[in-house]
Design an enzyme around this catalytic site. Structure first.
Site, short mmCIF file in Angstrom:
data_model
loop_
_atom_site.label_atom_id
_atom_site.label_comp_id
_atom_site.label_asym_id
_atom_site.label_seq_id
_atom_site.Cartn_x
_atom_site.Cartn_y
_atom_site.Cartn_z
N LYS A 180 0.75 -1.18 -0.07
CA LYS A 180 0.24 0.10 0.11
C LYS A 180 0.83 1.21 0.01
O LYS A 180 2.06 1.17 0.62
CB LYS A 180 -0.93 -0.15 1.20
CG LYS A 180 -1.96 -1.11 1.15
CD LYS A 180 -3.16 -0.81 -0.10
CE LYS A 180 -3.83 -1.86 -0.25
NZ LYS A 180 -4.94 -1.94 0.84
N ARG A 200 -3.90 -10.48 3.75
CA ARG A 200 -4.13 -10.62 2.42
C ARG A 200 -2.84 -9.65 1.49
O ARG A 200 -2.58 -8.57 1.89
CB ARG A 200 -5.43 -9.44 1.93
CG ARG A 200 -5.68 -9.69 0.18
CD ARG A 200 -6.88 -8.89 0.21
NE ARG A 200 -7.50 -9.09 -1.39
CZ ARG A 200 -6.95 -8.21 -2.10
NH1 ARG A 200 -6.42 -7.05 -1.80
NH2 ARG A 200 -7.21 -8.13 -3.43
#
Length: 288
Positions: A226, A268
């Site tokens: 991210k 994840r």
């Protein structure tokens, strides 16, 4: 950590003592970290097999990018991207496949093709028919918090009380799911790292994840590659760090470790090969 057991289809996932790894397979041309790498049938299938061989417990397949400022695609385009991949992989792997979509039509066809979990980043808000589908099929669901939509979520996100707002939202969506007939033991909550959150918001969320775990559901975290990781690293790095940079992968491991130690049951990630031995060590320490 509170343990949970998800028993569905022919699968049993025991969440708690061992971190459950959800491998990401983006069958899209524009995902933020691997867009275009696996958007052909052959490359996607090969990557899916590799993720399973590397130790993934769940394979999460998506045909529509949810990166910041992404634009939606049609139902048919999404179906064309994911259904052939699901059908082919199920002949060659033996772990559950999750369909990452906000469209009930796509989810239904994916389940018909053999998928066994629905991962809805809108928590049933984008398409209310998704909740009815999940209840009818009696499948596990992942409900995520997102402030806004992928097109707008990173435009100056703000909260009066970050953890209270996220916790309240996730609890309300879980209650809604149960009211629609979804069993409590089929619900997984995802606080939505990077979805309508600043760097500081993401750090606070990871650091205070226990507030989400107290709701009494398994918690999924998706910090992999991210932008908040890159933003932190770029503060002191003369060479810009990109989403597929090895330094970003190391940063992901740090966020994964903190998430697990603060109560995450499912992680994840894109790179299962690196994450799998890492989580084994973290789990061994946590369980000691």
């Amino acid at each position: 950590m509170q343990p949970f057991a998800l028993e569905f289809d022919r699968f049993l996932l025991e969440l708690g003592p061992e971190t459950c790894i959800m491998g990401i397979l983006n069958a899209t041309p524009d995902s933020f970290s691997d867009g275009g790498k696996f958007n052909t049938f052959e490359t996607a299938v090969n990557q899916g097999i590799k993720l399973v061989d590397d130790g993934a417990h769940i394979l999460d397949i998506g045909g529509e990018s949810s990166r910041p400022f992404a634009t939606p695609v049609s139902e048919q385009e999404e179906l064309d991207r994911v259904i052939p991949i699901i059908e082919n992989l199920l002949k060659r792997i033996d772990i559950p496949i999750s369909i990452d979509t906000v469209k009930s039509v796509v989810a239904r066809e994916a389940l018909n093709a053999g998928a066994a979990i629905i991962n809805d980043i809108s928590a049933f808000e984008k398409d209310p028919a998704m909740a009815d589908l999940a209840a009818q099929r009696n499948v596990p669901v992942v409900l995520m918090h997102m402030k806004g939509t992928p097109e707008t979520m990173q435009v100056n996100p703000n909260y009066n009380d970050l953890m209270l707002e996220i916790t309240t939202y996730l609890e309300s969506r879980a209650v809604y799911a149960m009211e629609k007939g979804i069993q409590k033991n089929n619900i997984i909550l995802d606080p939505g790292i990077g979805f309508g959150k600043t760097v500081e918001h993401n750090l606070v969320l990871i650091n205070h994840l226990e507030k989400i775990t107290t709701l009494g559901f398994p918690v999924l975290m998706g910090p992999s590659r991210k932008s908040f990781i890159q933003n932190i690293l770029n503060k002191n790095d003369k060479t810009p760090v990109g989403p597929d940079d090895i330094k970003t992968e190391y940063g992901t491991l740090g966020a994964v470790a903190a998430s697990i130690l603060n109560g995450a049951h499912v992680i994840r990630v894109h790179d299962v090969e690196k994450v799998k031995p890492f989580t084994r060590i973290i789990d061994s320490i946590r369980n000691a």
